[in-house]
Design an enzyme around this catalytic site. Sequence first.
Site, PDB file in Angstrom:
ATOM      1  N   PRO A 169     -11.649  25.542 -22.110  1.00  0.00           N
ATOM      2  CG  PRO A 169     -12.634  25.890 -20.023  1.00  0.00           C
ATOM      3  CD  PRO A 169     -11.792  24.913 -20.789  1.00  0.00           C
ATOM      4  CG  MET A 170      -9.090  29.288 -23.840  1.00  0.00           C
ATOM      5  SD  MET A 170      -7.798  29.097 -25.043  1.00  0.00           S
ATOM      6  CE  MET A 170      -8.580  27.993 -26.196  1.00  0.00           C
TER       7      MET A 170
ATOM      8  CE1 TYR B  74     -13.806  31.535 -14.429  1.00  0.00           C
ATOM      9  CE2 TYR B  74     -14.425  32.349 -16.595  1.00  0.00           C
ATOM     10  CZ  TYR B  74     -13.458  31.927 -15.703  1.00  0.00           C
ATOM     11  OH  TYR B  74     -12.150  31.880 -16.078  1.00  0.00           O
TER      12      TYR B  74
ATOM     13  CE  LYS C 137      -9.903  25.257 -17.409  1.00  0.00           C
ATOM     14  NZ  LYS C 137      -9.500  26.611 -17.062  1.00  0.00           N
TER      15      LYS C 137
ATOM     16  CB  THR D 156     -13.554  27.627 -13.833  1.00  0.00           C
ATOM     17  OG1 THR D 156     -13.570  26.990 -15.116  1.00  0.00           O
ATOM     18  CG2 THR D 156     -12.180  28.239 -13.602  1.00  0.00           C
TER      19      THR D 156
ATOM     20  CB  SER E  81     -15.549  30.434 -21.865  1.00  0.00           C
ATOM     21  OG  SER E  81     -15.652  31.397 -20.844  1.00  0.00           O
TER      22      SER E  81
ATOM     23  CG  ASP F 164      -5.852  23.294 -18.817  1.00  0.00           C
ATOM     24  OD1 ASP F 164      -5.195  23.735 -17.849  1.00  0.00           O
ATOM     25  OD2 ASP F 164      -6.997  23.703 -19.089  1.00  0.00           O
TER      26      ASP F 164
ATOM     27  CG  HIS G 290      -7.341  30.235 -15.402  1.00  0.00           C
ATOM     28  ND1 HIS G 290      -8.523  30.006 -14.765  1.00  0.00           N
ATOM     29  CD2 HIS G 290      -7.640  31.089 -16.418  1.00  0.00           C
ATOM     30  CE1 HIS G 290      -9.496  30.704 -15.349  1.00  0.00           C
ATOM     31  NE2 HIS G 290      -8.986  31.367 -16.377  1.00  0.00           N
TER      32      HIS G 290
HETATM   33  C1  FNR Z   1      -8.404  30.958 -20.654  1.00  0.00           C
HETATM   34  N1  FNR Z   1      -8.782  30.021 -19.671  1.00  0.00           N
HETATM   35  C2  FNR Z   1     -10.091  30.001 -19.245  1.00  0.00           C
HETATM   36  N2  FNR Z   1     -10.505  29.059 -18.348  1.00  0.00           N
HETATM   37  C3  FNR Z   1     -11.793  29.005 -17.959  1.00  0.00           C
HETATM   38  O1  FNR Z   1     -12.140  28.136 -17.158  1.00  0.00           O
HETATM   39  N3  FNR Z   1     -12.707  29.889 -18.465  1.00  0.00           N
HETATM   40  C4  FNR Z   1     -12.375  30.868 -19.348  1.00  0.00           C
HETATM   41  O2  FNR Z   1     -13.208  31.633 -19.781  1.00  0.00           O
HETATM   42  C5  FNR Z   1     -11.015  30.951 -19.746  1.00  0.00           C
HETATM   43  N4  FNR Z   1     -10.617  31.922 -20.614  1.00  0.00           N
HETATM   44  C6  FNR Z   1      -9.344  31.918 -21.105  1.00  0.00           C
HETATM   45  C7  FNR Z   1      -8.981  32.831 -22.084  1.00  0.00           C
HETATM   46  C8  FNR Z   1      -7.711  32.808 -22.627  1.00  0.00           C
HETATM   47  C9  FNR Z   1      -7.336  33.784 -23.693  1.00  0.00           C
HETATM   48  C10 FNR Z   1      -6.774  31.828 -22.191  1.00  0.00           C
HETATM   49  C11 FNR Z   1      -5.392  31.757 -22.786  1.00  0.00           C
HETATM   50  C12 FNR Z   1      -7.121  30.929 -21.211  1.00  0.00           C
HETATM   51  C13 FNR Z   1      -7.820  28.986 -19.218  1.00  0.00           C
HETATM   52  C14 FNR Z   1      -7.851  27.756 -20.144  1.00  0.00           C
HETATM   53  O3  FNR Z   1      -9.037  27.033 -19.996  1.00  0.00           O
HETATM   54  C15 FNR Z   1      -6.695  26.776 -19.867  1.00  0.00           C
HETATM   55  O4  FNR Z   1      -6.699  26.411 -18.511  1.00  0.00           O
HETATM   56  C16 FNR Z   1      -5.301  27.288 -20.237  1.00  0.00           C
HETATM   57  O5  FNR Z   1      -5.357  28.143 -21.380  1.00  0.00           O
HETATM   58  C17 FNR Z   1      -4.378  26.112 -20.544  1.00  0.00           C
HETATM   59  O6  FNR Z   1      -3.078  26.541 -20.779  1.00  0.00           O
HETATM   60  P1  FNR Z   1      -2.434  26.734 -22.255  1.00  0.00           P
HETATM   61  O7  FNR Z   1      -2.757  25.515 -23.086  1.00  0.00           O
HETATM   62  O8  FNR Z   1      -3.013  27.994 -22.797  1.00  0.00           O
HETATM   63  O9  FNR Z   1      -0.978  26.850 -21.946  1.00  0.00           O
HETATM   64  C1  LAC Z   2      -9.204  34.480 -18.513  1.00  0.00           C
HETATM   65  C2  LAC Z   2     -10.547  34.302 -17.898  1.00  0.00           C
HETATM   66  C3  LAC Z   2     -11.658  34.852 -18.612  1.00  0.00           C
HETATM   67  O1  LAC Z   2      -8.322  33.682 -18.182  1.00  0.00           O
HETATM   68  O2  LAC Z   2     -10.725  32.969 -17.583  1.00  0.00           O
HETATM   69  O3  LAC Z   2      -8.996  35.444 -19.263  1.00  0.00           O
END
Ligand code: FNR
Ligand code: LAC
Length: 362
Positions: A83-84, A136, A234, A162, A112, A289, A258
């Site tokens: 999720p992003m 969240y 997560k 998360t 997300s 991840d 994360h």
């Molecule tokens: C995230 N991640 C994240 N996780 C989550 O639970 N909710 C979220 O909204 C977000 N938002 C988010 C935004 C951006 C720009 C990034 C890069 C990451 C964390 C994501 O789910 C994941 O754990 C990591 O991105 C995994 O690592 P890699 O593959 O980016 O190295």
């Molecule tokens: C982030 C949050 C939104 O990593 O999870 O930017």
Amino acid sequence: VDDWRRLEDLTLSEFESVASKRVQERVWAYIQGGSGEERTLRANREAFLRRTVRPRALVDVSELDLRTPFLGHTTAAPFFVSPMAYQAEVHPDGEVGVARAARDHGILASYSTLSSNSLEDIATVSRSTPRWFQLYLQPDPLVGERLVQRAEAAEYSAVVLTVDTPVLGVRDRQTIGGFAMDSSVPIGNGGEVLPPARAPAQQGNVYRLRDEASQTWGVIDRLRSHTKLPIVVKGILSAEDARQALAHGAKGILVSNHGGRQLDGAPATLDVLPEVVTAVGKDAEVYVDGGARRGTDILIALALGARGVGIGRPVLWALAVGGADGVRRYFELLKVELATVMALAGVRSVAEIDRDVLRDPG
Ligand code: FNR
Ligand code: LAC
């Protein structure tokens, strides 16, 4: 993509650099950055580079099967989209673009709480492809409960809670770049939905966080009383916390730091994965991840016991490069590369991947 490079010719090596030229600088800093001095961000990648894989000769690898079940839904490959937040900042196709690509490739994707598109719009394009909703915790628990009810109504197949974000990590790169993560960045799920708190607030001699930071493991029980959907937790990085999650009824554990954006100094996810796999046994599925970029990474993570591997930033790079088409191209290349490295390592199916694939698992 560029004048001289078409999307159909693009290799896995090029997405990051092409993407860097296609998004605003503040968004790039937000995507790429980690917390603190980015020790954990670097450690995630280094943990993959430390492992080596044993090539095996003269195995019948004429047919390769990448299919993988996630909580009872069979998908086309053992990787999924982590999720992003805020994907429309990366490309106007947003999460709906990722969902189209995931649908066309049969890939599991998670979305997300802070998606730019609404969870309903994402569901509409996904059709029967499984998708997970990431939650969240919200200062007002009713806001969170409504999100989960909407996800259930829109036929998401799991809730990803998360748990590593009572407050955001200190993200200098993001701050310097000027990505505010406030109401100036629209959230598709509605105006009452809040991103995690940016920093503790000083009150006399103590620092305070918002109300959701008071939640403990019982929150999983409460969540289960509001939804029939299985819960994936997560942000687990220890055997103790994995056992707690199981004791409260989690069906999946996502080993994650994360992407190095929360506790700087936290271990690389790959290094923690074996202890969590041992603690969980057959009681739940374990995913990981952080730092996975290519086919070999997926092979290594599965060899260390993961059911599936979450991909974060590379999906955003692909989205930046070409919207839904960019993500389709990325999935296609990642699948082909995974099939290729499986053949070279002498394994024919995801179920056949075990520790023997690695020369130095530690
Ligand atoms: C995230 N991640 C994240 N996780 C989550 O639970 N909710 C979220 O909204 C977000 N938002 C988010 C935004 C951006 C720009 C990034 C890069 C990451 C964390 C994501 O789910 C994941 O754990 C990591 O991105 C995994 O690592 P890699 O593959 O980016 O190295
Ligand atoms: C982030 C949050 C939104 O990593 O999870 O930017």
